[in-house]
Design a protein around this motif. Sequence first.
Motif, PDB file in Angstrom:
ATOM      1  N   PRO A  71       0.830  -1.208   0.000  1.00 32.71           N
ATOM      2  CA  PRO A  71       0.000   0.000   0.000  1.00 32.71           C
ATOM      3  C   PRO A  71       0.863   1.256   0.000  1.00 32.71           C
ATOM      4  O   PRO A  71       2.023   1.242   0.412  1.00 32.71           O
ATOM      5  N   ALA A  72       0.289   2.343  -0.462  1.00 37.05           N
ATOM      6  CA  ALA A  72       0.987   3.620  -0.484  1.00 37.05           C
ATOM      7  C   ALA A  72       1.370   4.021   0.934  1.00 37.05           C
ATOM      8  O   ALA A  72       0.578   3.890   1.872  1.00 37.05           O
ATOM      9  N   GLY A  73       2.579   4.510   1.093  1.00 37.45           N
ATOM     10  CA  GLY A  73       3.050   4.950   2.409  1.00 37.45           C
ATOM     11  C   GLY A  73       3.652   3.854   3.255  1.00 37.45           C
ATOM     12  O   GLY A  73       4.085   4.100   4.388  1.00 37.45           O
ATOM     13  N   TYR A  74       3.687   2.623   2.726  1.00 31.32           N
ATOM     14  CA  TYR A  74       4.195   1.500   3.529  1.00 31.32           C
ATOM     15  C   TYR A  74       5.672   1.682   3.884  1.00 31.32           C
ATOM     16  O   TYR A  74       6.083   1.479   5.023  1.00 31.32           O
ATOM     17  N   VAL A  75       6.477   2.071   2.904  1.00 33.81           N
ATOM     18  CA  VAL A  75       7.919   2.217   3.138  1.00 33.81           C
ATOM     19  C   VAL A  75       8.180   3.269   4.210  1.00 33.81           C
ATOM     20  O   VAL A  75       9.006   3.077   5.114  1.00 33.81           O
ATOM     21  N   GLN A  76       7.461   4.399   4.143  1.00 31.23           N
ATOM     22  CA  GLN A  76       7.650   5.454   5.128  1.00 31.23           C
ATOM     23  C   GLN A  76       7.278   4.969   6.523  1.00 31.23           C
ATOM     24  O   GLN A  76       7.972   5.262   7.510  1.00 31.23           O
ATOM     25  N   LEU A  77       6.157   4.202   6.620  1.00 33.80           N
ATOM     26  CA  LEU A  77       5.749   3.673   7.920  1.00 33.80           C
ATOM     27  C   LEU A  77       6.798   2.708   8.464  1.00 33.80           C
ATOM     28  O   LEU A  77       7.148   2.752   9.653  1.00 33.80           O
ATOM     29  N   LEU A  78       7.328   1.858   7.588  1.00 37.31           N
ATOM     30  CA  LEU A  78       8.334   0.895   8.029  1.00 37.31           C
ATOM     31  C   LEU A  78       9.560   1.607   8.588  1.00 37.31           C
ATOM     32  O   LEU A  78      10.097   1.223   9.640  1.00 37.31           O
ATOM     33  N   GLU A  79      10.033   2.640   7.892  1.00 37.40           N
ATOM     34  CA  GLU A  79      11.202   3.385   8.361  1.00 37.40           C
ATOM     35  C   GLU A  79      10.925   4.059   9.700  1.00 37.40           C
ATOM     36  O   GLU A  79      11.782   4.098  10.588  1.00 37.40           O
ATOM     37  N   THR A  80       9.716   4.595   9.860  1.00 33.39           N
ATOM     38  CA  THR A  80       9.339   5.231  11.127  1.00 33.39           C
ATOM     39  C   THR A  80       9.359   4.223  12.268  1.00 33.39           C
ATOM     40  O   THR A  80       9.863   4.495  13.373  1.00 33.39           O
ATOM     41  N   LEU A  81       8.807   3.034  12.026  1.00 30.80           N
ATOM     42  CA  LEU A  81       8.765   2.007  13.065  1.00 30.80           C
ATOM     43  C   LEU A  81      10.165   1.508  13.409  1.00 30.80           C
ATOM     44  O   LEU A  81      10.480   1.269  14.581  1.00 30.80           O
ATOM     45  N   LYS A  82      11.017   1.355  12.397  1.00 36.43           N
ATOM     46  CA  LYS A  82      12.382   0.904  12.665  1.00 36.43           C
ATOM     47  C   LYS A  82      13.128   1.923  13.521  1.00 36.43           C
ATOM     48  O   LYS A  82      13.863   1.558  14.447  1.00 36.43           O
ATOM     49  N   GLU A  83      12.948   3.197  13.212  1.00 34.76           N
ATOM     50  CA  GLU A  83      13.597   4.238  14.008  1.00 34.76           C
ATOM     51  C   GLU A  83      13.066   4.250  15.437  1.00 34.76           C
ATOM     52  O   GLU A  83      13.813   4.451  16.394  1.00 34.76           O
ATOM     53  N   ARG A  84      11.754   3.988  15.592  1.00 33.75           N
ATOM     54  CA  ARG A  84      11.156   3.949  16.930  1.00 33.75           C
ATOM     55  C   ARG A  84      11.719   2.789  17.741  1.00 33.75           C
ATOM     56  O   ARG A  84      11.993   2.920  18.937  1.00 33.75           O
ATOM     57  N   VAL A  85      11.915   1.649  17.079  1.00 34.58           N
ATOM     58  CA  VAL A  85      12.494   0.487  17.772  1.00 34.58           C
ATOM     59  C   VAL A  85      13.916   0.794  18.218  1.00 34.58           C
ATOM     60  O   VAL A  85      14.308   0.501  19.352  1.00 34.58           O
ATOM     61  N   ARG A  86      14.699   1.383  17.314  1.00 33.89           N
ATOM     62  CA  ARG A  86      16.093   1.708  17.670  1.00 33.89           C
ATOM     63  C   ARG A  86      16.146   2.696  18.827  1.00 33.89           C
ATOM     64  O   ARG A  86      16.962   2.554  19.747  1.00 33.89           O
ATOM     65  N   THR A  87      15.287   3.712  18.796  1.00 37.47           N
ATOM     66  CA  THR A  87      15.262   4.703  19.879  1.00 37.47           C
ATOM     67  C   THR A  87      14.910   4.052  21.207  1.00 37.47           C
ATOM     68  O   THR A  87      15.511   4.346  22.245  1.00 37.47           O
TER      69      THR A  87
END
Length: 387
Positions: free
Chosen positions: A23-39
């Motif tokens: 779906p549209a926006g999936y890549v952006q959501l994935l990057e946001t979640l990965k950054e949240r996990v790292r933080t």
Amino acid sequence: MATPQSPRQSPRQSPRSGGELEPAGYVQLLETLKERVRTTQVRAARAANTELLRLYWSIGRDILDRQDHAGWGAKVIDRLAKDLRAAFPDLGGFSVRNLHYMRSFALAWPAEADFVPQAVAQLPWGHVRLLLDRLDEQALRDWYAAAAVQYGWSRNVLEHHVATGLHRREGEAPSNFAAQLPSPDSDLAQQLTRDPYVFEHLALTKPAAEREVEQSLMDRLQETLTEFGHGMAFVGRQVHFPVDDTEMIIDLLFFSVEQVRYVVIELKVGAFSPAYTGQLGAYVALVDERLRRPDRHAPTVGILLCTKAPKEESVRYALAGTAAPVAVASYTYDRLPPEEQAALPDAATLAAALAAADGSLSSQESPNESPQESSEEPLEDSHDGLA
């Protein structure tokens, strides 16, 4: 006749490598979640590290209290180390040596409220031990702890800065920044300087020519950038600029990522000459015109490094005579200045003194006592905190 209905538009989808649609926006959501996990991982590690330091501090505090108020002797630490290791065989950190460090930790920061809000509570245990070992003044321990947290120093970098007295050198190079740059930019530029610069990592054992120094600085670039300060990036060495029918050649060109400015470094072997500041000023003006983008970059500054400490008056007049923002400092390959090295005993005298001291200690040992076995973790033990 009924008008045919247009098919409902579905959200735009992109093909994935496996043929699936995302779906549209999936890549952006994935990057946001990965950054949240790292933080979250970083926050959890810091919290765990602070709890470890709380534990170590509390153990040290209890030992101190028993020794001060209940008359317990030093041998209690040996027994506690043995019993704690027996109770927690899978945990490191309970050696005799480490318990002594815990006691020193509590002695240096007497109340929990003294260290938990401070930068030291964010440092790995190995950094804390280094501060306890190398520094006696509490204000200096706090200064280096704050710098280590702010700049993310490894233990080796922290040790280098402590050993070379960074607190005495930082921002100390004479400059004309206050006259040539507006405030607070002049203050920021001054923070880039040190006096002297200590390039002990170069492993140069005799006086070297300027090109040899440059090459050695480049061979050990990571350590070189560490000495020039946090956030300094290497741009080039022997950078050539055509000017009229000749060339201007800059020894070293750096870029301060934090201050967003070019920093021109000019190396000189020998004593300072006022002519050097004029030459460096021309290089600063050149970089300002050819490379700097005024809408993005702070004004370029220059730092002149000489192997001999410059005389105060000649530097003052030279700085007043140039309109370019420049600083003048000395540099050395050794940890200690020459006059302090000259005061040290030579290798033969030192070896003889150590042998005499060793013999004296050996004669005092009881024949029924064997040397204490080293069952403790080394200073570089694996239980060094969680950060």
